[in-house]
Design an enzyme around this catalytic site. Structure first.
Site, short mmCIF file in Angstrom:
data_model
loop_
_atom_site.label_atom_id
_atom_site.label_comp_id
_atom_site.label_asym_id
_atom_site.label_seq_id
_atom_site.Cartn_x
_atom_site.Cartn_y
_atom_site.Cartn_z
NE ARG A 1 66.61 118.95 61.57
CZ ARG A 1 66.41 118.04 62.05
NH1 ARG A 1 67.14 117.54 62.82
NH2 ARG A 1 65.43 118.45 63.30
CG HIS B 1 63.14 122.97 65.67
ND1 HIS B 1 62.26 122.43 64.71
CD2 HIS B 1 63.44 121.67 66.39
CE1 HIS B 1 63.06 121.09 64.62
NE2 HIS B 1 63.03 120.92 66.02
CD GLN C 1 60.48 119.76 69.03
OE1 GLN C 1 60.97 119.38 68.39
NE2 GLN C 1 60.07 119.89 70.36
CG ASP D 1 67.53 121.87 73.35
OD1 ASP D 1 67.77 120.86 72.79
OD2 ASP D 1 67.99 123.12 72.20
CB CYS E 1 63.03 119.54 71.74
SG CYS E 1 65.16 119.79 71.76
NE ARG F 1 59.17 118.58 65.78
CZ ARG F 1 60.22 118.03 65.62
NH1 ARG F 1 60.55 117.29 66.06
NH2 ARG F 1 60.46 118.49 64.56
#
Ligand code: CP
Ligand code: NVA
Length: 331
Positions: free
Chosen positions: A106, A133, A136, A229, A270, A315
């Site tokens: 990440r 991402h 996700q 988001d 998310c 997730r």
């Protein structure tokens, strides 16, 4: 479906069939976990988890999923390793490849995770970059499938900064899997034209579509999924808050927006989310700009329509599927 040895850097690299396979594998692994079935097909293997940005869900998902599969983990936090400061990405990749069976990364630019993958001899998984991402996406699509029973034809509306990691990735996922994707935001936050054109091609093949709109009531009419988001992403400077609040406040997910959507519509995010004043940044923004909630109202976040915690749990199951498939545990 043999994904052994593959990197997982962006859904651009995966076919619709491969993406659906990972979602179905995740559903299977979720069911097993809920039934208390313990399988450790990757016992004796180890994975390195590099985080140059902070995380709750992604880190915990990789750790729990790896342990469930029988693997050991090493967490490299944003400050504690040599990466980037004293050691290049290319050297780090070759060092870690000698000790680990897979590497999660990440961080900032997508080019960094691409370089890591180029120099690694083991699979590399993107745990979020500025641009994408992808893990996700699997959780989000699994959640939509669980709620509606299907993906093709779902009207999926994303409100907020549609040119960053979440907006880009959702547009790609929807295009590949046949959902109707709308980016509902101020024009200056529309996604990159080249990516839109690429997604339109995928949408043509899958039966989906891509729409860009700055009109909230038009764009959210009869939507099945309302997604948002944070307005300012990790790594962006504090100075951008003011312009984001100004530009994106009209695109907050409110009860009016939900009422304009389909009657079975769900709210997704998310996470983490600024929906109240119970966070440090939320309080600072309130003191500076007077906002008590940002991208979503607390009412919507806490409503029956909100599936954000189911999405968060997913997730873990989807990340487990990615590691299991690319490390050859399941075919
Ligand atoms: N959604 C997500 O990636 O959360 P974290 O930043 O907590 O990992
Ligand atoms: N756009 C957000 C996503 C967090 C999961 C960020 O990059 O901070």
């Amino acid at each position: 479906m043999d994904l052994k040895g593959r990197d997982f850097l962006t859904l651009k690299d995966y076919t619709p069939e491969e993406i659906l396979y990972l979602i179905d594998l995740a559903a299977e692994l979720k069911d097993k976990k809920h039934r208390g079935v313990v399988e450790q097909p990757l016992i004796g293997k180890n994975v390195a988890l590099i985080f140059e940005k902070t995380s709750t869900r992604t880190r915990c998902s990789f750790e729990v999923a790896a342990h469930d599969l029988g693997m050991g983990t090493t967490y490299l936090d944003p400050t504690g390793s040599q990466i980037g400061k004293k050691e290049s990405i290319a050297d780090t990749a070759r060092v870690l490849s000698g000790m680990y069976d897979g590497i999660e990364y990440r961080g900032f630019g997508q080019a960094i995770v691409e370089e890591l993958a180029e120099y690694s001899s083991v699979p590399v998984w993107n745990g979020l970059t500025n641009e994408y991402h992808p893990t996700q996406m699997l959780a989000d699509m699994l959640t939509v499938k669980e709620k509606f029973g299907y993906l093709k034809g779902i009207k999926f509306v994303y409100m907020g900064d549609a040119r960053y990691n979440m907006g880009n990735s959702l547009m790609i996922a929807c295009a590949k899997l046949g959902l109707h994707y709308t980016a509902c935001t101020a024009k200056e936050y529309f996604p990159d034209a080249e990516l839109v054109a690429q997604c339109e091609e995928w949408a043509k093949a899958s039966g989906g579509s891509i729409t860009l709109s700055d009109n909230v009531m038009e764009a959210t009419k009869d939507a099945d999924v309302l997604y948002t988001d944070v307005w300012v992403s990790m790594g962006e400077p504090d100075e951008v808050w003011e312009e984001r609040i100004k530009a994106l406040s009209p695109y907050r997910v409110t009860s009016e927006v939900m009422a304009n959507a389909s009657k079975n519509a769900i709210f997704m995010h998310c996470l983490p989310s600024f929906h109240d004043l119970k966070t440090k940044i939320g309080t600072q923004i309130y003191e500076k700009f007077g906002l008590t909630e940002m991208e979503v109202t607390d009412e919507v976040f806490e409503s029956e329509q909100s599936v954000v915690f189911q999405e968060a749990e997913n997730r873990m199951h989807t990340i487990k599927a990615v590691m299991a498939a690319t490390l050859g545990a399941y075919k």
